[in-house]
Write an enzyme that holds these catalytic residues in place. Structure first.
Site, PDB file in Angstrom:
ATOM      1  CE1 TYR A 101      -3.680   2.572   1.324  1.00  0.00           C
ATOM      2  CE2 TYR A 101      -1.710   3.603   2.226  1.00  0.00           C
ATOM      3  CZ  TYR A 101      -3.041   3.673   1.879  1.00  0.00           C
ATOM      4  OH  TYR A 101      -3.731   4.839   2.059  1.00  0.00           O
ATOM      5  CD  GLU A 190      -5.962   4.505  -0.695  1.00  0.00           C
ATOM      6  OE1 GLU A 190      -6.025   4.833   0.505  1.00  0.00           O
ATOM      7  OE2 GLU A 190      -6.911   3.999  -1.310  1.00  0.00           O
TER       8      GLU A 190
END
Ligand code: GDP
Ligand code: MN
Length: 383
Positions: A101, A190
């Site tokens: 991530y 993101e």
């Protein structure tokens, strides 16, 4: 402005962040053709402005073009938490060895961009932050200093990435993502998941991207990507009218001047047990034109039962707003709405006199924000 996954990936691609090749289609036949062109297995991905598509059945692997057509047929028209799928993104399927991530958000508190990275990708980042906080690297970048190579190294080592080739690739992606974030005036970039393939290649498998609305004039191509059909129709109308409006779920329509006061009004209405129907900011003005526009927006919402004007006069004079409200009432049929008006600040006394003299049966002046909120909530219940 929130971007669709495929739009965010287009920006990633422009900044050199590795993404898979894909096509945007809006029919199952389009999916068939796209899968043929791409060759090999593909992934069919719902393009909606909400996350968690995978869990909701909006992301499916397909072995061949016929399968892609069938999967697209199943996903198109699907309702994912109120977002109906109109377009799917067909992408060359990737093999996944690891899911990481990486994100950059704008941390308003620190007034700096905040980088976050973890090798515990693939799950909700909030869950990682809560259950395994030491696995989440958080690092601010000083905008005056700009991006420095040590930032990328701190991310990679902080996240305990051991493989050297991965370290290199991730460090490069961090730097490119930071450039992308700054140059695109983003509020959020993101990548979840950032994957490592079995052959060791790191790439962005998903994108969540928000561009600052106030900077869209600097990115006219991105501004054109706005999908007006996906927006709430009242919010789209408000944008056309230059009224700041956010739809909420209650029955008290709120009009304030200035974002701070409008938001406080939302809170006070909730505090006295009411449910705000919206957040509407008249802006600095308060002239009849602005009031008419705002009322047109607010009254398009069928849930609105009462309206609460909460105005604090500063440069905006209350008497002007009072005249604006009366002029708006002459031009629009507002008879079915009880309208509570609380005016304070510059020329408030004159404003109250003007409203009292007009003696409109559905206008209820109140002296304080709290009393106004109570009255508006009460009137919403009886309307
Ligand atoms: P989200 O659920 O809205 O966050 O959508 P994502 O784009 O993150 O996709 C959800 C999940 O689908 C990912 O976490 C992956 O596990 C899986 N997925 C997406 N693309 C691929 C792919 O190309 N290959 C494989 N094997 N899985 C994929
Ligand atoms: Mn995702």
């Amino acid at each position: 402005m929130d971007l669709y996954e495929y739009q965010g990936k287009e920006l990633f691609r422009r900044f050199g962040i590795p993404v898979s090749e894909g096509r945007l289609v809006d029919t199952p036949e389009g999916a068939l053709a796209a899968a043929k062109e791409l060759g090999g297995p593909v992934v069919v991905k719902a393009q909606v402005l909400t996350g968690g598509r995978g869990k909701a059945g909006g992301v499916k692997l397909a072995d061949d073009p016929a399968d892609a057509e069938a999967k697209a047929n199943g996903i198109l028209g699907l309702d994912i938490r109120g977002h109906v799928v109109r377009k799917v993104w067909i992408e060359q399927a990737s093999e996944i060895a690891k899911e990481y991530y990486l994100s950059i958000t704008f941390d308003r508190g620190a007034k700096k961009p905040l980088l976050m990275f973890t090798t515990q990708g693939g799950i909700e980042i909030e869950q990682v932050a809560e259950e395994n906080p030491e696995a989440l690297v958080r690092l601010h970048v000083d905008p005056l200093e700009g991006f420095q190579p040590w930032v990328a190294r701190a991310i990679v080592y902080g996240g305990r990435v051991e493989d050297q080739s991965e370290q290199k690739q991730i460090a490069a992606i961090v730097e490119k993502l930071y450039r992308c974030f700054v140059e695109m005036d983003a509020m959020l970039c993101e990548i979840n998941p950032l994957i490592v393939t079995p052959s060791g290649e790191v790439k962005a498998l998903d994108s969540k991207f928000t561009v600052d609305d106030s900077a869209l004039f600097r990115h006219p191509d991105v501004a054109e990507w706005r999908d007006v059909t996906a927006a709430d129709p009242i919010e789209a109308f408000a944008r056309e009218q230059d009224v700041t409006y956010v739809k909420l779920d209650g029955d008290v329509g709120i009009l304030g001047n200035g974002a701070g006061l409008s938001m406080s009004t939302v809170d006070v209405v909730a505090h006295v047990g009411g449910r705000p129907a919206n957040f509407c900011d008249l802006g600095g003005g308060g002239d009849a034109e602005g009031v008419v526009k705002a009322l047109e927006v607010v009254t398009r919402d069928p849930q609105v039962k009462s309206i609460f004007f909460n105005i604090f006069g500063g440069i905006t004079r209350c008497d002007e707003v009072a005249r604006g409200i009366l002029a708006a009432l002459d031009r629009l049929d507002m008879s079915r709405y009880p309208i509570v008006v609380r005016l304070d600040g510059t020329n408030a006394a004159e404003a109250r006199t003007i409203l009292a003299e007009a003696a409109k049966p559905n206008v209820y002046p109140e002296e304080t924000m709290l009393d106004g909120a109570r009255r508006a909530v009460e009137l919403a219940g009886t309307a």
